[in-house]
Design a protein around this motif. Sequence first.
Motif, PDB file in Angstrom:
ATOM      1  N   LEU A 158       0.859  -1.132   0.061  1.00 25.01           N
ATOM      2  CA  LEU A 158      -0.107   0.027   0.101  1.00 25.01           C
ATOM      3  C   LEU A 158       0.862   1.375   0.039  1.00 25.01           C
ATOM      4  N   THR A 159       0.389   2.403  -0.317  1.00 25.41           N
ATOM      5  CA  THR A 159       0.943   3.741  -0.429  1.00 25.41           C
ATOM      6  C   THR A 159       1.449   3.884   1.044  1.00 25.41           C
ATOM      7  N   PRO A 160       2.664   4.493   1.239  1.00 25.94           N
ATOM      8  CA  PRO A 160       2.949   4.557   2.738  1.00 25.94           C
ATOM      9  C   PRO A 160       2.219   5.641   3.241  1.00 25.94           C
ATOM     10  N   TRP A 161       2.260   5.302   4.469  1.00 21.52           N
ATOM     11  CA  TRP A 161       1.260   6.132   5.440  1.00 21.52           C
ATOM     12  C   TRP A 161       1.782   7.390   5.867  1.00 21.52           C
ATOM     13  N   GLN A 162       1.218   8.566   5.695  1.00 21.21           N
ATOM     14  CA  GLN A 162       1.630   9.854   6.266  1.00 21.21           C
ATOM     15  C   GLN A 162       1.179  10.207   7.792  1.00 21.21           C
ATOM     16  N   GLY A 163       2.157   9.810   8.634  1.00 22.19           N
ATOM     17  CA  GLY A 163       2.039   9.963   9.992  1.00 22.19           C
ATOM     18  C   GLY A 163       1.611  11.509  10.486  1.00 22.19           C
ATOM     19  N   TRP A 164       0.810  11.693  11.454  1.00 22.27           N
ATOM     20  CA  TRP A 164       0.170  12.868  11.885  1.00 22.27           C
ATOM     21  C   TRP A 164       0.742  13.400  13.344  1.00 22.27           C
ATOM     22  N   SER A 165       1.905  12.691  13.514  1.00 22.95           N
ATOM     23  CA  SER A 165       2.733  13.351  14.729  1.00 22.95           C
ATOM     24  C   SER A 165       3.280  14.558  14.380  1.00 22.95           C
ATOM     25  N   LEU A 166       3.585  15.495  15.275  1.00 21.66           N
ATOM     26  CA  LEU A 166       4.171  16.528  14.909  1.00 21.66           C
ATOM     27  C   LEU A 166       5.773  16.473  14.349  1.00 21.66           C
TER      28      LEU A 166
END
Length: 475
Positions: free
Chosen positions: A67-75
């Motif tokens: 799958l497309t690499p996940w974009q983390g939402w930590s700062l």
Amino acid sequence: MKRYEPPAGWTVQAYRFALDPSDGQVAGLRRNTGAARFAYNHMLRRVGAVKAQRAAEASYGVAEADLTPWQGWSLPDLRRTWNDIKTWVAPWWAECSKEAFNTGLANLSAALGNWQASRTGARKGRRMGWPRTKRKHGRRSARFTTGAIRVDPGYRHVVLPRLGRIRTHESTRKLARRVKAGTATILSATVTETAGRWFCALQVAVKRAVGRPAHTPKAGRIVGVDTGIKHLAVLSTGELVPNPAPLKAALTKLGKAQRRAARRIGPYDPATGRKRNASNRWQRAQETVARLHAVVAAVRADSWHQLTTRLAQQFTTVVVEDLHVAGMVRNRKLARALIDAAPATLRRHLGYKTGWYGSVLHVADRWYPSSKTCSGCQTVKPKLSLAERTFNCTTCGLSLDRDVNAARNLAGLVRHVDLELLGDAKTGRGAYVRPVRPAPAGGAAGRETSRPTHPINAVRQRTAANRESRLLTER
């Protein structure tokens, strides 16, 4: 992002100053707050696009590893991605402070974290939806945590990164003297625009010398506070604090201003739903509405600050109710008046002001029938409608204002408590205590709001009643 923990004896508070920036400085303030909004919106769309792409790929049977690499939402993850793409996404990024972009990324990280916590059940309250993009004509704000942040020695300017010296509308002498004496340290600065005016809020760690509150024998050491609509608050001493009702006073002007704004050409076409250029008259009409709302909020905040500061300074112990305001405003007949009075502000302000001035805050149990209980003989009425504004006791014959009777009952909850056990006698530091609710007479009929009784709660009520009877006998 790790929260700042002040050392022992220090507290964190804010000093808010109105600014008088020049035209060039206003352009710089809008540029930085716009950068915060741009970073927030762009990364939100990026996270949403990755989320949708992964869902589409999974629907076609693509393996998890492919799958497309996940974009983390930590700062740190958002900041790392932004630094990689900012040169082609925002080629003007060098004109703004890096703290402006960090403001948008930090807000986005918090919003997505709250959404995830609400989705998994870790966050209480209503279910939160996916974060929305910030509008161009919305609230402008930017936070600075590094760089040159200080108050000018001349007491009339603040210094912010990339913005320089900005004149303040009021003197900064109080904060400047604390910083010079070493009893205050500036941690960050937040600039916001409210109704066309710019403000700077400095988050400061302050070393406070907490002392015992000054009280007179006439005022007493304990005061019960009952909030309402007709009066902002009613004290157990008999004082009735008037309610300015700022929203009610401004409804006529606010209605005219909003009708005028609705007739202007706004940024959206209601026929097609597409964006368009807003007219200058629409912008001026929106500013008029915003100024009226700002005046209403300022009057309400000033009223509560004056009252809560006086209570924390003059009384040793303050007793308030644990109100369920979110449930109270569901009554459509009282919702506007309740929101105008903002009764939850009392507990929020006293929560930190009692610690400042060395007093103690007690929060009565939400189900304690303060209005139904007679302050003279403690008899509990089975029913008491909102229309009955005078409390008439059929047992002892007491006739008293309903709110004054409730305030006296709140004050009577803690008269048997040893105050030296609640506060530190050496430092005078206040304590936050939730007292035990005495079992109401007559069982479930004594509650102001019906609630099923659990067997364990019944045992706790009997234990609390026995403890209170023993304390009253010993006294």
